[in-house]
Scaffold this active site. Structure first.
Site, mmCIF file in Angstrom:
data_model
loop_
_atom_site.group_PDB
_atom_site.id
_atom_site.type_symbol
_atom_site.label_atom_id
_atom_site.label_comp_id
_atom_site.label_asym_id
_atom_site.label_seq_id
_atom_site.Cartn_x
_atom_site.Cartn_y
_atom_site.Cartn_z
ATOM 1 N N CYS A 18 3.973 5.450 12.264
ATOM 2 C CA CYS A 18 4.984 6.253 12.943
ATOM 3 C C CYS A 18 4.597 6.416 14.413
ATOM 4 O O CYS A 18 3.452 6.706 14.725
ATOM 5 C CB CYS A 18 5.163 7.643 12.356
ATOM 6 S SG CYS A 18 5.770 7.636 10.680
ATOM 7 N N ARG B 110 3.796 0.495 15.543
ATOM 8 C CA ARG B 110 3.244 1.546 14.689
ATOM 9 C C ARG B 110 4.075 1.783 13.427
ATOM 10 O O ARG B 110 3.650 2.485 12.514
ATOM 11 C CB ARG B 110 3.163 2.859 15.474
ATOM 12 C CG ARG B 110 2.265 2.778 16.673
ATOM 13 C CD ARG B 110 2.228 4.119 17.370
ATOM 14 N NE ARG B 110 1.566 5.100 16.563
ATOM 15 C CZ ARG B 110 0.285 5.429 16.679
ATOM 16 N NH1 ARG B 110 -0.462 4.852 17.577
ATOM 17 N NH2 ARG B 110 -0.241 6.351 15.904
ATOM 18 N N TRP C 144 7.216 4.704 9.793
ATOM 19 C CA TRP C 144 6.597 3.999 8.675
ATOM 20 C C TRP C 144 6.667 4.980 7.516
ATOM 21 O O TRP C 144 5.986 5.988 7.503
ATOM 22 C CB TRP C 144 5.144 3.635 9.016
ATOM 23 C CG TRP C 144 4.504 2.794 7.967
ATOM 24 C CD1 TRP C 144 4.571 1.436 7.850
ATOM 25 C CD2 TRP C 144 3.692 3.242 6.874
ATOM 26 N NE1 TRP C 144 3.861 1.022 6.751
ATOM 27 C CE2 TRP C 144 3.314 2.105 6.126
ATOM 28 C CE3 TRP C 144 3.261 4.488 6.440
ATOM 29 C CZ2 TRP C 144 2.524 2.175 4.996
ATOM 30 C CZ3 TRP C 144 2.469 4.568 5.300
ATOM 31 C CH2 TRP C 144 2.104 3.413 4.600
ATOM 32 N N ASN D 200 4.757 12.530 12.639
ATOM 33 C CA ASN D 200 3.880 11.472 12.153
ATOM 34 C C ASN D 200 2.821 12.160 11.309
ATOM 35 O O ASN D 200 2.158 13.068 11.787
ATOM 36 C CB ASN D 200 3.265 10.757 13.362
ATOM 37 C CG ASN D 200 2.155 9.797 12.971
ATOM 38 O OD1 ASN D 200 2.036 9.404 11.815
ATOM 39 N ND2 ASN D 200 1.337 9.425 13.940
ATOM 40 N N GLY D 201 2.680 11.758 10.048
ATOM 41 C CA GLY D 201 1.670 12.380 9.195
ATOM 42 C C GLY D 201 2.251 12.750 7.847
ATOM 43 O O GLY D 201 3.340 12.301 7.492
ATOM 44 N N GLU E 210 -11.230 -11.996 5.162
ATOM 45 C CA GLU E 210 -10.390 -11.741 6.334
ATOM 46 C C GLU E 210 -9.302 -12.819 6.470
ATOM 47 O O GLU E 210 -8.162 -12.511 6.799
ATOM 48 C CB GLU E 210 -11.275 -11.656 7.591
ATOM 49 C CG GLU E 210 -10.560 -11.478 8.913
ATOM 50 C CD GLU E 210 -9.724 -10.213 9.036
ATOM 51 O OE1 GLU E 210 -9.772 -9.345 8.162
ATOM 52 O OE2 GLU E 210 -8.969 -10.121 10.024
ATOM 53 N N LYS F 241 -5.334 -12.035 6.424
ATOM 54 C CA LYS F 241 -4.387 -12.468 7.466
ATOM 55 C C LYS F 241 -3.192 -13.160 6.827
ATOM 56 O O LYS F 241 -2.048 -12.892 7.157
ATOM 57 C CB LYS F 241 -5.026 -13.452 8.459
ATOM 58 C CG LYS F 241 -6.030 -12.924 9.455
ATOM 59 C CD LYS F 241 -5.539 -11.854 10.364
ATOM 60 C CE LYS F 241 -5.587 -10.515 9.739
ATOM 61 N NZ LYS F 241 -6.295 -9.449 10.188
ATOM 62 N N GLU G 128 -0.985 -10.693 4.758
ATOM 63 C CA GLU G 128 -0.309 -9.700 5.609
ATOM 64 C C GLU G 128 0.955 -10.253 6.250
ATOM 65 O O GLU G 128 1.976 -9.589 6.278
ATOM 66 C CB GLU G 128 -1.236 -9.285 6.769
ATOM 67 C CG GLU G 128 -2.209 -8.192 6.468
ATOM 68 C CD GLU G 128 -3.067 -7.854 7.683
ATOM 69 O OE1 GLU G 128 -3.269 -6.672 7.939
ATOM 70 O OE2 GLU G 128 -3.560 -8.769 8.380
ATOM 71 N N HIS H 19 -16.295 -17.464 -12.083
ATOM 72 C CA HIS H 19 -16.288 -16.296 -12.958
ATOM 73 C C HIS H 19 -14.881 -15.717 -13.110
ATOM 74 O O HIS H 19 -14.724 -14.532 -13.365
ATOM 75 C CB HIS H 19 -17.252 -15.231 -12.423
ATOM 76 C CG HIS H 19 -18.673 -15.695 -12.407
ATOM 77 N ND1 HIS H 19 -19.368 -15.971 -13.555
ATOM 78 C CD2 HIS H 19 -19.508 -15.987 -11.380
ATOM 79 C CE1 HIS H 19 -20.589 -16.386 -13.242
ATOM 80 N NE2 HIS H 19 -20.696 -16.420 -11.917
ATOM 81 N N LYS I 72 0.426 -0.701 12.195
ATOM 82 C CA LYS I 72 -0.800 -1.007 12.938
ATOM 83 C C LYS I 72 -1.852 0.084 12.787
ATOM 84 O O LYS I 72 -3.026 -0.193 12.621
ATOM 85 C CB LYS I 72 -0.426 -1.178 14.415
ATOM 86 C CG LYS I 72 -1.581 -1.531 15.306
ATOM 87 C CD LYS I 72 -1.940 -2.973 15.122
ATOM 88 C CE LYS I 72 -3.187 -3.366 15.845
ATOM 89 N NZ LYS I 72 -3.804 -4.539 15.191
#
Ligand code: G6P
Length: 614
Positions: free
Chosen positions: A2, A28, A76, A102-103, A487, A491, A494, A510, A609
């Site tokens: 947000c 955001r 968001w 925001n929150g 990572e 990527k 995402e 395994h 973000k």
């Protein structure tokens, strides 16, 4: 997570100012967006819509009203699905107040019940509407003194918030407050801004005040007043932001993500600037100078982060343990904070965060400090909450990262962690002087090597064309390159929404090997290391199941090149620095796969973000 922007001043184009700010803040959150303005007749006008900022702006442009005060938000979603009605700004029941938030308000359900009993009807599914109605209810009782009402209400709120509020009964005043979520005040003579971060403010001014937790700001075009919840007046500290406008623009690239991938030679260099001195054959980590002794004597180093920052921590775990022989543990902020971690005064805890605002990491810092251990930050965003509350720390100086998928922050985190590890190792006399100097030269050469990899982007693009229609991908590596696999997988999932998992190469047998079918892409990081031969054996196992192997190699090993389906050759680098090179082709691969799928790489679905809620 947000984005908030608000304005009050002597310009009558508040709507335009707010939408410009929202465009900058869109990274955001982009589930919905909107603004609320007080017009010349002192009425609140709201323009909001589900989806990207452009859509709400279209509504506003039809009317284009003039106004000198307003609040804006890009969302968001947490409480209530992302639709038009749940978009912010949100009006109070009487429609006298509008809020952006925001929150998360944790005690919203109990407050909602109380308000419903008093006759309040709710038009949205948000916790934010509960908050503004709660403020309204208190305001009714406190003889319309809004500042006091806000104070009383916020003292009873549990959870995290950054808020901006306008009130049509006192139309010249803008109110803001924060706890847990960030809020910055921008000051340019008689024009004032409130925002979640400095990026939408820098266009107007470099003078900012970072509000602290539990502070309330009341602003008109004449005046600014900050108080805390004890109603004490706060003398604000005005700081200069060093951000340049060009840094938050795309600079000719089609996306922030590609721009940020491509600028890594520069951002890594910036992270080393003033720290590596090749002429003096030395490196200095001034940011944590006061705690070097503590680190050298530490019984244990703990590294805390989330997402990509956690992956950087994992690379450091291998690196630090190998070169300093100090035991290292790496923790997710979200787990660390809730498990009553055992911490002693001789533990040193590093907190890695690009934004410096991730709620779980931030809370973990507070717990660490409470328990008397040392808290050091590795943060990109200057002046952010984590940077401010840690005992000391190193800034990444990578420049603002706007693409939601973190790229240049990761390589800057690695270079900082490598520098810290090398320095400590030398001080501990584990790496002797000759090797120390050799490592300094190698670190210094990394930007050039990254450039060489970026030049191969067309080759990587061609590989992306082969895998973009696949449903699932596996990534594997060993040692410091196991986290690179994690990572790389992060990527890809995402931004391309292809299911991807990273594994230590030997773990494949395994379980995950059961997923392999003819043609399943398996990306193997197979650059030279102590475990090189073993990784080659793992490639054999994968090939035997007819999977498609894409290998990251650091030499033209004929045997391996012939065995795999595709290879990307990166320059050779010794001493466990290879993760910083090996991640570059994986970033590019994810980027091109998403592009082939026609996706918006800067705004992947459901992500944000900066995750300022837990
Ligand atoms: C979000 C972002 C990730 C990031 C993570 C941690 O999930 O989308 O890119 O790695 O938060 O963020 P931080 O700012 O603490 O590094």
């Amino acid at each position: 997570m947000c984005g908030i922007i608000a304005y009050v001043g002597n310009k009558s184009n508040a709507g335009k100012i707010l939408f410009e700010g929202l465009h900058t803040l869109e990274y955001r959150g982009y589930d919905s967006s909107g603004i609320a303005l007080i017009n010349e007749k002192n009425n609140i006008k709201i323009y909001k819509k589900k989806g990207i900022v452009k859509l709400a702006k279209k509504k506003f442009l039809k009317e284009k009203i003039s106004s000198k005060i307003g609040i804006g938000h890009t969302r968001w979603a947490t409480h209530g699905e992302p639709n038009n009605k749940n978009s912010h700004p949100i009006l109070s029941y009487s429609k006298n107040f509008a809020i952006v938030h925001n929150g998360i308000i944790e005690n919203y359900s109990i407050l909602k019940k109380i308000l419903e009993e008093k006759g309040y009807k709710f038009r949205t599914d948000t916790d934010t509407e509960v908050l503004i109605n709660f403020i309204e209810e208190i305001n009714k009782k406190s003889k319309f003194d809004f500042e006091n009402s806000l104070n009383t209400a916020l003292r009873q709120i549990r959870g995290a918030f950054a808020i901006a509020i306008i009130n049509k009964k006192i139309p010249n005043y803008l109110y803001g407050a924060r706890r847990g979520s960030p809020l910055v005040v921008g000051i340019s003579e008689n024009n004032f801004f409130l925002a979640s971060d400095a990026s939408p403010i820098v266009k107007h001014t470099n003078d900012v005040i970072y509000l602290k937790d539990n502070e309330i700001v009341k602003i008109s075009s004449e005046n600014l007043k900050i108080t805390n919840l004890k109603k004490e007046k706060i003398n604000p500290e005005v700081k200069k932001i060093e951000l340049k406008i060009e840094e938050i623009e795309k600079g000719g690239y089609d996306s922030f993500m590609l721009k940020e991938i491509m600028e890594q030679p520069k951002s890594i260099k910036r992270s080393m600037l003033g720290r590596i001195n090749v002429n003096k054959k030395n490196l200095f980590i001034n940011g944590i100078n006061d705690y070097v002794k503590k680190l050298l004597n530490a019984k244990r180093i703990i590294i805390v982060g989330c997402g990509t920052s956690w992956h950087a921590g994992l690379v450091a775990e291998y690196f630090f343990e190998k070169y300093t022989r100090i035991p290292v543990e790496v923790e997710y902020g979200s787990e660390f904070r809730y498990r009553n971690p055992i911490l002693n005064s001789d533990d040193v805890v590093f907190f890695i965060s690009q934004s410096g605002e991730t709620a779980d990491t931030l809370e973990s810092v507070k717990i660490t400090k409470k328990k008397g251990a040392t808290a050091l930050g590795i943060v990109n965003n200057v002046g952010s909450s984590i940077a401010r509350i840690t005992d000391e720390g190193c800034y990444l100086h990578a420049g603002p990262e706007i693409g939601v998928a973190s790229t240049k922050a990761f390589t800057s985190q690695l270079i900082i962690l490598f520098m810290i590890g090398v320095r400590l190792s030398n001080r501990l006399n584990i790496i002797k002087q000759k090797k120390y100097v050799e490592m300094i030269y190698q670190l210094n050469n990394i930007p050039k090597l990254v450039e060489e990899i970026l030049e191969q982007r067309n080759k990587i693009k061609n590989i992306a064309k082969i895998i973009y229609k696949k449903n699932s991908c596996l990534f594997m590596g060993r040692g410091t390159n196991f986290p690179v696999g994690l990572e790389g997988a992060l990527k890809l999932k995402e931004i391309s929404y292809i299911h991807a998992e990273g594994y230590p190469a030997a773990e494949l047998k395994h379980g995950p090997i059961a997923l392999l079918e003819k043609g399943t892409p398996v990306i193997v990081i197979c650059t030279r290391s102590d475990e090189y031969e073993k990784t080659i054996a793992n490639i054999e196992e994968v090939k035997a199941r007819k999977a498609m192997v894409i290998a990251i190699l650091d030499s033209k090993n004929k045997h391996v090149s012939e065995m795999v389906d595709y290879s990307i050759v990166v320059p050779q680098i010794k001493n466990d620095f290879s993760p910083i090179l090996n991640i570059i082709p994986l970033q590019l691969l994810a980027y091109y796969v998403a592009k082939y799928k026609g996706l918006d790489v800067d705004k992947p679905r459901n992500l944000a973000k900066s995750v300022t809620v837990e």
